[in-house]
Design an enzyme around this catalytic site. Structure first.
Site, mmCIF file in Angstrom:
data_model
loop_
_atom_site.group_PDB
_atom_site.id
_atom_site.type_symbol
_atom_site.label_atom_id
_atom_site.label_comp_id
_atom_site.label_asym_id
_atom_site.label_seq_id
_atom_site.Cartn_x
_atom_site.Cartn_y
_atom_site.Cartn_z
ATOM 1 N N HIS A 87 -28.074 1.088 5.845
ATOM 2 C CA HIS A 87 -28.426 0.219 4.726
ATOM 3 C C HIS A 87 -29.642 -0.670 4.964
ATOM 4 O O HIS A 87 -30.243 -1.163 4.008
ATOM 5 C CB HIS A 87 -27.222 -0.648 4.341
ATOM 6 C CG HIS A 87 -27.218 -1.061 2.908
ATOM 7 N ND1 HIS A 87 -26.088 -1.306 2.194
ATOM 8 C CD2 HIS A 87 -28.232 -1.272 2.024
ATOM 9 C CE1 HIS A 87 -26.391 -1.648 0.951
ATOM 10 N NE2 HIS A 87 -27.701 -1.645 0.826
ATOM 11 N N TYR A 127 -21.296 -3.262 -1.058
ATOM 12 C CA TYR A 127 -21.087 -3.541 -2.479
ATOM 13 C C TYR A 127 -19.637 -3.917 -2.777
ATOM 14 O O TYR A 127 -19.344 -4.477 -3.827
ATOM 15 C CB TYR A 127 -21.450 -2.314 -3.341
ATOM 16 C CG TYR A 127 -22.885 -1.870 -3.273
ATOM 17 C CD1 TYR A 127 -23.855 -2.623 -2.614
ATOM 18 C CD2 TYR A 127 -23.289 -0.685 -3.878
ATOM 19 C CE1 TYR A 127 -25.176 -2.204 -2.546
ATOM 20 C CE2 TYR A 127 -24.606 -0.261 -3.826
ATOM 21 C CZ TYR A 127 -25.551 -1.016 -3.153
ATOM 22 O OH TYR A 127 -26.846 -0.587 -3.101
#
Length: 286
Positions: free
Chosen positions: A112, A49
């Protein structure tokens, strides 16, 4: 706030705040501060992110202002695919995230994606867990068949599996597998990223009207009543407050069943079975 007990014995809020797609550092820091001030105690970020440092600054400011203590917060971050090559690379990625967050530990580290050498990477975050760098470890987007294979071959069963969960993609089979292994389900995109006219859906709006709630609040409450932790996101304080205002009502069994009929049985946000998407994700540098 209601909580779910992880297989580590730790308590995780059933509702948290995600900072996906808030790349501007100053904005992210302020949004995190506002979220904590609003009442959120679970904060979710990721290496990919690009805003771990900003989240850390927002947390530090909130603590300095006496809004919260670190012990009251549940912080999650994630190891990206490019660091899921070896045990050491995943372990070092956790340490890098802690440096960016400016924290001695986080409460949860997730892999992830079910890509790269996720077995080696899982050993890396297991090492971080044993050393106290994280209070728990888990995975993200691990479909049931992948999750079962992982659980059968690792030392520490994941505490959390974060997947897409909303009325249009309910994944009941996936929830059943997680329950079998004692893994807590957590929803990314609990509002379906606004697709399917979810905010104006006639059924959801009708149900909400009975309680003085919006369709969005009904959707969030629906997931929590399934025992699913949710991560809605908004940069607007008013919407943050609305998303958090779901703990003073409960849906009936009949309403839960009505919403269940909306399931399409597949995602219309992302297709992890698309080879081209997999190639792109593997090439993406966090």
């Amino acid at each position: 706030m209601e909580y779910i007990t992880l297989n580590t014995g730790a308590k995780m809020p059933l509702e948290g705040f995600g900072v996906f797609q808030i790349p501007d550092a100053a904005e992210c820091e302020q949004v995190v501060y506002n979220a904590i001030k609003t009442g959120y105690r679970l904060l979710d970020t990721a290496a990919s992110y690009g805003n771990e440092e900003a989240l850390g600054k927002g947390v530090k400011r909130a603590i300095a202002d006496g809004l919260v203590t670190r012990e009251e917060l549940f912080i999650t971050t994630k190891v990206w695919i490019t660091d899921m090559k070896t045990e050491d690379s995943a372990y070092e990625a956790v340490k890098t995230s802690l440096q960016k967050l400016d924290m001695p530990y986080v409460d949860l580290v997730l892999l992830h994606q079910a890509m790269g050498d996720y077995f080696a990477a899982y050993r890396g975050i297991t090492k971080a867990y044993k050393e106290g760098l994280t209070k728990a470890i888990g995975v993200y987007n691990f479909y049931p068949f992948v999750l079962v294979n992982l659980c059968a071959n690792v030392e520490v069963i994941p505490a959390v599996n974060q997947v897409e969960l909303h009325p249009f993609f309910q994944q009941e089979d996936a929830l059943a597998v997680m329950k079998e292994y004692g893994i807590a389900p957590q929803a990314w995109g609990p509002l379906a990223e606004g697709k399917h006219g979810i905010f104006k859906d006639p059924l959801l709006t009708e149900i909400g009207a009975r309680y003085g709630k919006t369709a969005a609040q009904v959707v969030l409450r629906w997931n929590t009543q399934r025992g699913v932790s949710i991560l809605p996101k908004s940069v607007h304080v008013e919407r943050m407050e609305q998303n958090l205002d779901i703990w003073d009502f409960s849906l009936t069994d009949e309403e839960m069943e009505q919403i269940k009929e909306k399931d399409l049985g597949h995602s219309e946000i992302i297709n992890h079975f698309d080879p081209q998407l997999v190639k792109w994700l593997l090439s993406y540098k966090a």
